[in-house]
Design a protein around this motif. Structure first.
Motif, PDB file in Angstrom:
ATOM      1  N   THR A 182       0.852  -1.188   0.000  1.00  0.00           N
ATOM      2  CA  THR A 182       0.000   0.000   0.000  1.00  0.00           C
ATOM      3  C   THR A 182       0.890   1.241   0.000  1.00  0.00           C
ATOM      4  OG1 THR A 182      -1.558  -1.227   1.338  1.00  0.00           O
ATOM      5  CG2 THR A 182      -1.848   1.171   1.279  1.00  0.00           C
ATOM      6  N   PRO A 183       0.918   1.986  -1.127  1.00  0.00           N
ATOM      7  CA  PRO A 183       1.747   3.199  -1.125  1.00  0.00           C
ATOM      8  C   PRO A 183       1.029   4.361  -0.450  1.00  0.00           C
ATOM      9  CG  PRO A 183       0.748   2.830  -3.300  1.00  0.00           C
ATOM     10  CD  PRO A 183       0.219   1.749  -2.402  1.00  0.00           C
ATOM     11  N   VAL A 184       1.740   5.092   0.362  1.00  0.00           N
ATOM     12  CA  VAL A 184       1.177   6.307   0.954  1.00  0.00           C
ATOM     13  C   VAL A 184       2.183   7.434   0.727  1.00  0.00           C
ATOM     14  CG1 VAL A 184       0.524   7.457   3.106  1.00  0.00           C
ATOM     15  CG2 VAL A 184      -0.246   5.132   2.666  1.00  0.00           C
ATOM     16  N   ALA A 185       1.711   8.498   0.084  1.00  0.00           N
ATOM     17  CA  ALA A 185       2.608   9.615  -0.234  1.00  0.00           C
ATOM     18  C   ALA A 185       2.792  10.488   0.997  1.00  0.00           C
ATOM     19  CB  ALA A 185       2.008  10.432  -1.377  1.00  0.00           C
ATOM     20  N   VAL A 186       4.034  10.776   1.343  1.00  0.00           N
ATOM     21  CA  VAL A 186       4.297  11.637   2.508  1.00  0.00           C
ATOM     22  C   VAL A 186       5.387  12.646   2.147  1.00  0.00           C
ATOM     23  CG1 VAL A 186       3.653   9.842   4.171  1.00  0.00           C
ATOM     24  CG2 VAL A 186       6.026  10.050   3.509  1.00  0.00           C
ATOM     25  N   GLY A 187       5.403  13.735   2.879  1.00  0.00           N
ATOM     26  CA  GLY A 187       6.432  14.748   2.654  1.00  0.00           C
ATOM     27  C   GLY A 187       7.684  14.422   3.455  1.00  0.00           C
ATOM     28  N   ASP A 188       8.774  15.082   3.104  1.00  0.00           N
ATOM     29  CA  ASP A 188      10.052  14.827   3.773  1.00  0.00           C
ATOM     30  C   ASP A 188      10.134  15.616   5.083  1.00  0.00           C
ATOM     31  OD1 ASP A 188      12.608  13.930   4.238  1.00  0.00           O
ATOM     32  OD2 ASP A 188      13.555  15.489   3.013  1.00  0.00           O
ATOM     33  N   ARG A 189       9.519  15.048   6.124  1.00  0.00           N
ATOM     34  CA  ARG A 189       9.583  15.622   7.469  1.00  0.00           C
ATOM     35  C   ARG A 189      10.095  14.542   8.406  1.00  0.00           C
ATOM     36  NH1 ARG A 189       8.739  19.074   4.766  1.00  0.00           N
ATOM     37  NH2 ARG A 189       7.196  20.733   4.742  1.00  0.00           N
ATOM     38  N   ALA A 190      10.722  14.937   9.501  1.00  0.00           N
ATOM     39  CA  ALA A 190      11.264  13.947  10.442  1.00  0.00           C
ATOM     40  C   ALA A 190      10.198  12.919  10.788  1.00  0.00           C
ATOM     41  CB  ALA A 190      11.748  14.658  11.694  1.00  0.00           C
ATOM     42  N   TRP A 253      13.305  15.180  17.622  1.00  0.00           N
ATOM     43  CA  TRP A 253      13.690  16.229  18.575  1.00  0.00           C
ATOM     44  C   TRP A 253      14.366  17.391  17.858  1.00  0.00           C
ATOM     45  CZ3 TRP A 253      12.952  18.210  23.191  1.00  0.00           C
ATOM     46  CH2 TRP A 253      13.877  19.144  23.666  1.00  0.00           C
ATOM     47  N   ASP A 254      15.327  17.060  16.987  1.00  0.00           N
ATOM     48  CA  ASP A 254      16.070  18.126  16.281  1.00  0.00           C
ATOM     49  C   ASP A 254      15.127  18.991  15.458  1.00  0.00           C
ATOM     50  OD1 ASP A 254      18.467  17.391  17.280  1.00  0.00           O
ATOM     51  OD2 ASP A 254      19.133  16.276  15.510  1.00  0.00           O
ATOM     52  N   GLU A 255      14.127  18.348  14.836  1.00  0.00           N
ATOM     53  CA  GLU A 255      13.264  19.119  13.940  1.00  0.00           C
ATOM     54  C   GLU A 255      12.192  19.908  14.699  1.00  0.00           C
ATOM     55  OE1 GLU A 255      13.145  18.017  10.001  1.00  0.00           O
ATOM     56  OE2 GLU A 255      10.977  17.939   9.877  1.00  0.00           O
ATOM     57  N   PHE A 256      11.626  19.317  15.758  1.00  0.00           N
ATOM     58  CA  PHE A 256      10.451  19.950  16.389  1.00  0.00           C
ATOM     59  C   PHE A 256      10.689  20.483  17.803  1.00  0.00           C
ATOM     60  CE2 PHE A 256       8.708  16.730  13.362  1.00  0.00           C
ATOM     61  CZ  PHE A 256       8.158  17.624  12.455  1.00  0.00           C
ATOM     62  N   ARG A 257      11.719  19.981  18.488  1.00  0.00           N
ATOM     63  CA  ARG A 257      12.064  20.452  19.854  1.00  0.00           C
ATOM     64  C   ARG A 257      10.863  20.449  20.789  1.00  0.00           C
ATOM     65  NH1 ARG A 257      17.747  20.968  20.384  1.00  0.00           N
ATOM     66  NH2 ARG A 257      18.309  20.742  18.237  1.00  0.00           N
ATOM     67  N   ARG A 258      10.068  19.401  20.755  1.00  0.00           N
ATOM     68  CA  ARG A 258       8.934  19.298  21.678  1.00  0.00           C
ATOM     69  C   ARG A 258       9.246  18.206  22.690  1.00  0.00           C
ATOM     70  NH1 ARG A 258       4.807  19.562  17.185  1.00  0.00           N
ATOM     71  NH2 ARG A 258       4.986  21.734  16.552  1.00  0.00           N
ATOM     72  N   PRO A 259       8.792  18.394  23.969  1.00  0.00           N
ATOM     73  CA  PRO A 259       9.124  17.398  24.998  1.00  0.00           C
ATOM     74  C   PRO A 259       8.734  15.980  24.601  1.00  0.00           C
ATOM     75  CG  PRO A 259       8.134  19.337  26.009  1.00  0.00           C
ATOM     76  CD  PRO A 259       8.069  19.556  24.526  1.00  0.00           C
TER      77      PRO A 259
END
Ligand code: 3HC
Length: 296
Positions: A182-190, A253-259
């Motif tokens: 099953t292909p699911v298209a996603v963007g390049d995010r962490a 963590w590096d991308e979003f810095r959320r606890p």
């Protein structure tokens, strides 16, 4: 004019660890001609054995005939030379998650494969955009993110970057469909999508275990019997590899810095101690057969 591959039939898979060997199996079962590439003979033999055992198991279970097994193995060749991918239409990289290693692999793939060929990465923690930028054909680089065990799990995330050529995304989607996935298209995010949801949940299970709120068995049973997941989180972490999961936590963590994306201290300590899960013989559980191993 943009060079395009007409049809994908010849596929190279670079790196034959758990994921790479599973990916070879998936392509060969679906009728593709596959070349599996490893760095040396010992690693190549491990990859070949992984494939052979998996197919033999399917035959023993009556899920595959001996003729089908022979046909699948007949579609796969193994080599230690990346130059053997000179006529491949698609390469899927599944080497360790280190940019220096990926850099050398992608430099070679870019040089060796025809200019129209698609270069895919199975990375779960590095940026596909950064990998694409290592090549002279960034528009033809895409993420094909398989899940462990690759022959079983149905999802493949198709990770596109801001420069991925539309026909490359379409071709990749068609290939994944031909694989029966099953292909699911996603963007390049962490973490793309699946790991951005799954890995913080697994990390939270480590924190619960670390706090002594329940035993490892109780934590796993809570999820399998209450939520109906096929595996509890600690067992799943041992399957996937704690190092892989820590890498994903660290990029989140590096991308979003959320606890919620901070890796549990015990996860980091276990990776530092080499308790990586099944592949190292020990993670949350012991797979070495040792008597009375201590719990982490
Ligand atoms: N290779 C090939 N086939 C395999 C396999 C493997 N490594 N492991 C299991 N299988 C097959 C078995 O042969 C069996 O096939 P059958 O139904 O045709 O007989 C089927 O899968 C079920 O296996 P089992 O009966 O041995 O055991 P289970 O029913 O417990 O299933 C499991 C095992 C499929 C691993 C199941 O427990 C499961 O789905 N677990 C969750 C896995 C998961 O969540 N994966 C995603 C991890 S995240 C990830 O990979 C992303 C990364 O970026 C971090």
């Amino acid at each position: 004019m943009v060079a395009m591959v007409e049809e994908i039939n010849k596929v190279g898979v670079v790196g034959l660890g758990t994921m790479g060997a599973g990916i070879v199996e998936v392509f060969a079962r679906a009728g593709f001609t596959v070349t599996g590439v490893e760095i040396d003979d010992a690693a190549l033999e491990r990859g070949r054995t992984h494939l052979e055992k998996s197919l033999a198991k399917a035959v023993a279970k009556g899920k595959l005939t001996e003729d089908e097994q022979r046909a699948i193995l007949g579609r796969v060749t193994f080599t230690t030379s990346r130059d053997d991918l000179a006529d491949a239409h698609l390469a899927v990289e599944a080497v360790p998650e280190r940019l220096d290693i990926k850099r050398s692999v992608f430099a070679d793939l870019d040089r060796i494969l025809p200019p129209a060929a698609i270069l895919a990465t199975n990375t779960s923690s590095l940026s596909v955009t950064e990998i694409a930028a290592l090549t002279s054909r960034p528009g033809k680089v895409i993420g094909l993110h398989f899940f462990n065990p690759a022959p079983v799990m149905r999802l493949v995330e198709i990770v596109t970057t801001v420069v991925t050529e539309p026909h490359v995304r379409e071709t990749a989607t068609q290939v994944v469909t031909r694989l029966g996935k099953t292909p699911v298209a996603v963007g390049d995010r962490a973490g793309f999508v699946a790991n951005a949801l799954l890995v913080p949940y697994l990390n939270h299970a480590v924190a619960v275990y670390e706090q002594g709120l329940a035993t490892r068995e109780q934590i796993d049973a809570a999820i399998t019997s209450a939520a109906g997941f096929p595996m509890g989180p600690l067992t799943l972490m041992d399957l996937v590899g704690l190092d892989v999961l820590l890498d994903v936590m660290d990029v989140l963590w590096d991308e979003f810095r959320r606890p919620r994306y901070a890796a549990a201290p015990l996860l980091r300590r276990m990776v530092a101690a080499g308790l990586l899960g099944r592949k190292s013989g020990r993670g949350f559980y012991d797979y070495s057969g040792a008597d009375n191993p201590a719990e982490p």
